[in-house]
Enzyme design. Structure first.
Site, PDB file in Angstrom:
ATOM      1  N   CYS A   1      59.109  34.443   0.740  1.00 10.02           N
ATOM      2  CA  CYS A   1      58.798  35.127   1.992  1.00 10.02           C
ATOM      3  C   CYS A   1      60.005  34.935   2.902  1.00 10.02           C
ATOM      4  O   CYS A   1      61.092  34.662   2.411  1.00 10.02           O
ATOM      5  CB  CYS A   1      57.486  34.613   2.614  1.00 10.02           C
ATOM      6  SG  CYS A   1      57.453  32.876   3.070  1.00 10.02           S
ATOM      7  N   GLY A   2      59.848  35.088   4.191  1.00 12.28           N
ATOM      8  CA  GLY A   2      60.988  34.947   5.088  1.00 12.28           C
ATOM      9  C   GLY A   2      61.602  33.560   5.072  1.00 12.28           C
ATOM     10  O   GLY A   2      62.810  33.394   4.962  1.00 12.28           O
TER      11      GLY A   2
END
Length: 158
Positions: free
Chosen positions: A66-67
């Site tokens: 994810c980020g």
């Protein structure tokens, strides 16, 4: 080896290069989560789906992107038998396996580039729990894993 890999929108740019590197080595990939910008799945649902694949024995380990890697790790670690580690270096990827017996690698696409992501994924899958440690450390870390599993069993029994 069978590996489940998933991402949300933030991790999409790293997923394909990691899958390509793993497939080049002969690993089988099971994809969950976001597959394109038109089909976005949140990190919480992606981590849940990946954890269930491992729990059912359909994959030996997972990679979640994810980020920052943190959201995926938090969600994945809510599942019994899942030991998800957020890493930002090859060294941390290797040692999350060697010392902590992590079975899910979480990374952040906002933090690392493609080459580092591939190197981290390969280090993770190439490393075994307790690999190349002296006997005293193997005994100590084995005991620590047993302790964590006992805690986990107590918590999931509630």
């Amino acid at each position: 080896m069978k590996i489940v890999i998933g991402c949300d929108k933030g991790g999409l740019r790293l997923k394909q290069p990691i899958m390509d590197a793993l497939r080049e080595e002969g690993h089988e990939i099971i994809e969950v989560g976001t597959m394109s910008l038109e089909q976005i799945v949140p990190h919480s649902q992606t981590a849940h789906a990946a954890a269930e694949v491992i729990q059912r024995g359909e994959a030996e380990m997972g990679i979640l992107i994810c980020g920052t890697g943190m959201g995926m790790s938090i969600c994945a670690n809510k599942h019994k038998g899942i030991y998800a580690a957020v890493v930002e270096s090859v060294y941390a990827a290797e040692y999350s396996r060697k010392i902590n017996n992590a079975n899910v690698l979480c990374m952040g696409a906002f933090m690392i580039g493609e080459t580092m992501a591939k190197d981290m994924a390969l280090a993770f899958v190439h490393t075994e729990f307790l690999q190349n440690f002296p006997e005293w450390r193997v005994n100590f870390l084995s005991g620590q894993l047993q302790y964590v599993q006992e805690l986990e069993n107590e918590q999931f029994a509630k």
